[in-house]
Design a protein around this motif. Structure first.
Motif, PDB file in Angstrom:
ATOM      1  N   GLY A   2       0.732  -1.170   0.113  1.00 17.52           N
ATOM      2  CA  GLY A   2       0.014   0.253  -0.171  1.00 17.52           C
ATOM      3  C   GLY A   2       0.895   0.957  -0.013  1.00 17.52           C
ATOM      4  O   GLY A   2       0.575   2.320  -0.985  1.00 17.52           O
ATOM      5  N   GLY A   3       1.891   1.439   0.895  1.00 17.75           N
ATOM      6  CA  GLY A   3       2.746   2.227   0.852  1.00 17.75           C
ATOM      7  C   GLY A   3       3.767   2.725  -0.435  1.00 17.75           C
ATOM      8  O   GLY A   3       3.825   3.785  -0.770  1.00 17.75           O
ATOM      9  N   GLN A   4       3.833   1.701  -0.996  1.00 11.85           N
ATOM     10  CA  GLN A   4       4.462   1.550  -2.083  1.00 11.85           C
ATOM     11  C   GLN A   4       3.754   2.249  -3.378  1.00 11.85           C
ATOM     12  O   GLN A   4       4.181   2.776  -4.167  1.00 11.85           O
ATOM     13  CB  GLN A   4       5.466   0.381  -2.633  1.00 11.85           C
ATOM     14  N   PHE A   5       2.676   1.651  -3.506  1.00 11.73           N
ATOM     15  CA  PHE A   5       1.470   2.126  -4.514  1.00 11.73           C
ATOM     16  C   PHE A   5       1.655   3.535  -4.452  1.00 11.73           C
ATOM     17  O   PHE A   5       1.304   4.356  -5.395  1.00 11.73           O
ATOM     18  CB  PHE A   5       0.273   1.482  -4.356  1.00 11.73           C
ATOM     19  N   GLN A   6       1.168   4.176  -3.135  1.00  5.65           N
ATOM     20  CA  GLN A   6       0.858   5.559  -2.722  1.00  5.65           C
ATOM     21  C   GLN A   6       1.936   6.448  -3.388  1.00  5.65           C
ATOM     22  O   GLN A   6       1.887   7.406  -3.752  1.00  5.65           O
ATOM     23  CB  GLN A   6       0.684   5.760  -1.482  1.00  5.65           C
ATOM     24  N   ARG A   7       3.113   5.819  -3.194  1.00  4.13           N
ATOM     25  CA  ARG A   7       4.380   6.447  -3.373  1.00  4.13           C
ATOM     26  C   ARG A   7       4.464   6.544  -5.137  1.00  4.13           C
ATOM     27  O   ARG A   7       4.962   7.816  -5.703  1.00  4.13           O
ATOM     28  CB  ARG A   7       5.775   5.922  -2.953  1.00  4.13           C
ATOM     29  N   VAL A   8       4.207   5.657  -5.545  1.00  5.32           N
ATOM     30  CA  VAL A   8       4.228   5.712  -7.326  1.00  5.32           C
ATOM     31  C   VAL A   8       3.036   6.670  -7.643  1.00  5.32           C
ATOM     32  O   VAL A   8       3.235   7.660  -8.446  1.00  5.32           O
ATOM     33  CB  VAL A   8       3.685   4.196  -7.801  1.00  5.32           C
ATOM     34  N   LEU A   9       1.986   6.638  -6.931  1.00  2.78           N
ATOM     35  CA  LEU A   9       0.977   7.722  -7.370  1.00  2.78           C
ATOM     36  C   LEU A   9       1.376   9.171  -6.985  1.00  2.78           C
ATOM     37  O   LEU A   9       1.181  10.135  -7.715  1.00  2.78           O
ATOM     38  CB  LEU A   9      -0.451   7.561  -6.308  1.00  2.78           C
ATOM     39  N   LEU A  10       2.247   9.371  -5.978  1.00  2.00           N
ATOM     40  CA  LEU A  10       2.958  10.524  -5.655  1.00  2.00           C
ATOM     41  C   LEU A  10       3.704  10.883  -6.520  1.00  2.00           C
ATOM     42  O   LEU A  10       3.907  12.088  -7.343  1.00  2.00           O
ATOM     43  CB  LEU A  10       3.691  10.532  -4.262  1.00  2.00           C
ATOM     44  N   ALA A  11       4.670   9.972  -7.177  1.00  2.00           N
ATOM     45  CA  ALA A  11       5.438  10.065  -8.460  1.00  2.00           C
ATOM     46  C   ALA A  11       4.710  10.655  -9.584  1.00  2.00           C
ATOM     47  O   ALA A  11       5.150  11.631 -10.276  1.00  2.00           O
ATOM     48  CB  ALA A  11       6.340   9.184  -8.718  1.00  2.00           C
ATOM     49  N   ARG A  12       3.671  10.151  -9.979  1.00  2.00           N
ATOM     50  CA  ARG A  12       2.812  10.626 -11.164  1.00  2.00           C
ATOM     51  C   ARG A  12       2.231  11.870 -10.756  1.00  2.00           C
ATOM     52  O   ARG A  12       2.150  12.705 -11.903  1.00  2.00           O
ATOM     53  CB  ARG A  12       1.431   9.755 -11.042  1.00  2.00           C
ATOM     54  N   ALA A  13       1.872  12.345  -9.731  1.00  2.00           N
ATOM     55  CA  ALA A  13       1.389  13.665  -9.507  1.00  2.00           C
ATOM     56  C   ALA A  13       2.597  14.655  -9.426  1.00  2.00           C
ATOM     57  O   ALA A  13       2.392  16.094  -9.639  1.00  2.00           O
ATOM     58  CB  ALA A  13       0.936  13.830  -8.127  1.00  2.00           C
TER      59      ALA A  13
ATOM     60  N   THR B  74      -2.953   8.263   2.924  1.00  2.00           N
ATOM     61  CA  THR B  74      -2.210   7.244   3.573  1.00  2.00           C
ATOM     62  C   THR B  74      -3.359   6.317   4.290  1.00  2.00           C
ATOM     63  O   THR B  74      -3.149   5.515   5.211  1.00  2.00           O
ATOM     64  CB  THR B  74      -1.301   7.680   4.580  1.00  2.00           C
ATOM     65  N   GLN B  75      -4.512   6.485   3.858  1.00  2.00           N
ATOM     66  CA  GLN B  75      -5.608   5.614   4.324  1.00  2.00           C
ATOM     67  C   GLN B  75      -5.126   4.236   4.097  1.00  2.00           C
ATOM     68  O   GLN B  75      -4.925   3.553   2.928  1.00  2.00           O
ATOM     69  CB  GLN B  75      -6.976   5.842   3.522  1.00  2.00           C
ATOM     70  N   GLY B  76      -5.318   3.302   5.034  1.00  2.00           N
ATOM     71  CA  GLY B  76      -4.957   1.911   4.950  1.00  2.00           C
ATOM     72  C   GLY B  76      -3.513   1.676   5.486  1.00  2.00           C
ATOM     73  O   GLY B  76      -3.202   0.311   5.610  1.00  2.00           O
ATOM     74  N   MET B  77      -2.667   2.715   5.549  1.00  2.00           N
ATOM     75  CA  MET B  77      -1.334   2.401   5.998  1.00  2.00           C
ATOM     76  C   MET B  77      -1.227   2.238   7.473  1.00  2.00           C
ATOM     77  O   MET B  77      -2.138   2.803   8.133  1.00  2.00           O
ATOM     78  CB  MET B  77      -0.261   3.547   5.499  1.00  2.00           C
ATOM     79  N   ASP B  78      -0.208   1.439   7.867  1.00  4.41           N
ATOM     80  CA  ASP B  78       0.059   1.669   9.531  1.00  4.41           C
ATOM     81  C   ASP B  78       0.551   2.774   9.855  1.00  4.41           C
ATOM     82  O   ASP B  78       1.242   3.868   9.089  1.00  4.41           O
ATOM     83  CB  ASP B  78       0.795   0.464   9.982  1.00  4.41           C
ATOM     84  N   GLN B  79       0.593   3.443  10.999  1.00  2.00           N
ATOM     85  CA  GLN B  79       1.199   4.468  11.490  1.00  2.00           C
ATOM     86  C   GLN B  79       2.439   4.874  11.250  1.00  2.00           C
ATOM     87  O   GLN B  79       2.924   6.070  10.812  1.00  2.00           O
ATOM     88  CB  GLN B  79       0.956   4.778  13.061  1.00  2.00           C
ATOM     89  N   PRO B  80       3.507   4.039  11.265  1.00  5.84           N
ATOM     90  CA  PRO B  80       4.929   4.007  10.825  1.00  5.84           C
ATOM     91  C   PRO B  80       4.693   4.353   9.453  1.00  5.84           C
ATOM     92  O   PRO B  80       5.598   5.292   8.932  1.00  5.84           O
ATOM     93  CB  PRO B  80       5.543   2.787  11.164  1.00  5.84           C
ATOM     94  N   GLY B  81       4.004   3.644   8.703  1.00  5.65           N
ATOM     95  CA  GLY B  81       4.180   3.917   7.178  1.00  5.65           C
ATOM     96  C   GLY B  81       3.530   5.316   6.789  1.00  5.65           C
ATOM     97  O   GLY B  81       4.069   5.816   5.911  1.00  5.65           O
ATOM     98  N   SER B  82       2.393   5.680   7.585  1.00  5.76           N
ATOM     99  CA  SER B  82       1.866   7.028   7.283  1.00  5.76           C
ATOM    100  C   SER B  82       3.080   7.882   7.653  1.00  5.76           C
ATOM    101  O   SER B  82       3.284   9.113   7.030  1.00  5.76           O
ATOM    102  CB  SER B  82       0.765   7.243   8.260  1.00  5.76           C
TER     103      SER B  82
END
Length: 261
Positions: A122-133, A147-155
């Motif tokens: 989930g965290g890696q996927f959101q980073r790729v979405l961030l890269a796209r943005a 960061t919905q669905g990530m654990d607290q350290p990941g967030s």
């Protein structure tokens, strides 16, 4: 000149008044977080800024030529679709390899270009979405509960990356989130929304405001104090040690809460 200048905004949908008399601005380079309970109009505010929702009253003015990067709450990709992160960045318009790698590097996903989207965490996927943005080198980066669905350290790690992006690109960042303790610590200014702007200001000011406490209680202030303390030292820790600190949230929350009152 402000990047976004909203005055007296009113939005209705389905016979319900979602936003009324909202005045809001974004200045260059600042990180602003919008917090509020479910149904408070946070996502509607973002949609007004990107032009997806037309208000019934008030005005939304954007700086001419404003470039906006948008990271959605989530994006579903068919898990059977064979597409790498690099190819994903090139949809629907081709992107040069250098530009794609720069965006991946800036989002903390520099090593993920050859990975299948379906295999990412989930965290890696959101980073790729961030890269796209980040491909458009935006003046304003908008994150809708990214960061919905990530654990607290990941967030916490994701929002530290956002701070790096702001420092490197000089872009303003507008975030909507439920994770009050993590996001508020990363913010220059917090706007508490519940159909209208209840209160706004520096994180410490908002966390102690009566309007904020009426919505969220007092517990988040202790967590905010804990995370701010961690945050000031985060650059001195290695990656794993920073995660250990984030896992101490429950203990620190109690400790901070005792001091917050």
């Amino acid at each position: 000149m402000s990047l976004v200048d909203i005055r007296g905004l009113g939005v209705k949908a389905g016979g319900r008044q979602i936003l009324h008399d909202v005045t809001f601005r974004m200045d260059p380079g600042e990180i602003v977080t919008v917090v509020g309970p479910n149904g408070s109009g946070k996502s509607t505010l973002l949609r007004c800024i990107v032009g997806a929702v037309r208000p019934q009253s008030g005005s939304v003015k954007l700086k001419p030529g404003l470039r906006i990067g948008y990271v959605p709450q989530k994006l579903h990709i068919d898990p059977t679709l064979p597409i790498t992160a690099r190819r994903f960045l090139g949809l629907p318009h081709p992107v040069a390899d250098d530009a794609a790698q720069q965006a991946l590097d800036a989002s903390g996903a520099g090593h993920l270009g050859g990975h299948q989207m379906a295999d990412l965490s989930g965290g890696q996927f959101q980073r790729v979405l961030l890269a796209r943005a980040l491909l458009t080198r935006p003046d304003l980066l908008i994150l809708d509960e990214a960061t919905q669905g990530m654990d607290q350290p990941g967030s916490a790690e994701f929002y530290r990356q956002i701070e790096k992006v702001r420092a490197e690109l000089g872009c303003a960042v507008l975030m909507v989130s439920h994770e009050l303790h993590v996001v508020m610590a990363a913010s220059d200014r917090v706007v508490c929304l519940n159909g209208h702007v209840c209160c706004e200001g520096a994180p410490e000011h908002v966390a102690s405001a009566p309007e904020y406490r009426a919505l969220f209680g007092t517990g988040t202030q202790g967590a905010l104090a804990l995370y701010r303390h961690e945050h000031t030292h985060s650059h001195d820790h290695d990656h794993s040690h920073g995660h250990d600190h984030a896992h101490d949230h429950d203990h620190g929350h109690k400790h901070g809460h005792e001091h917050a009152n």
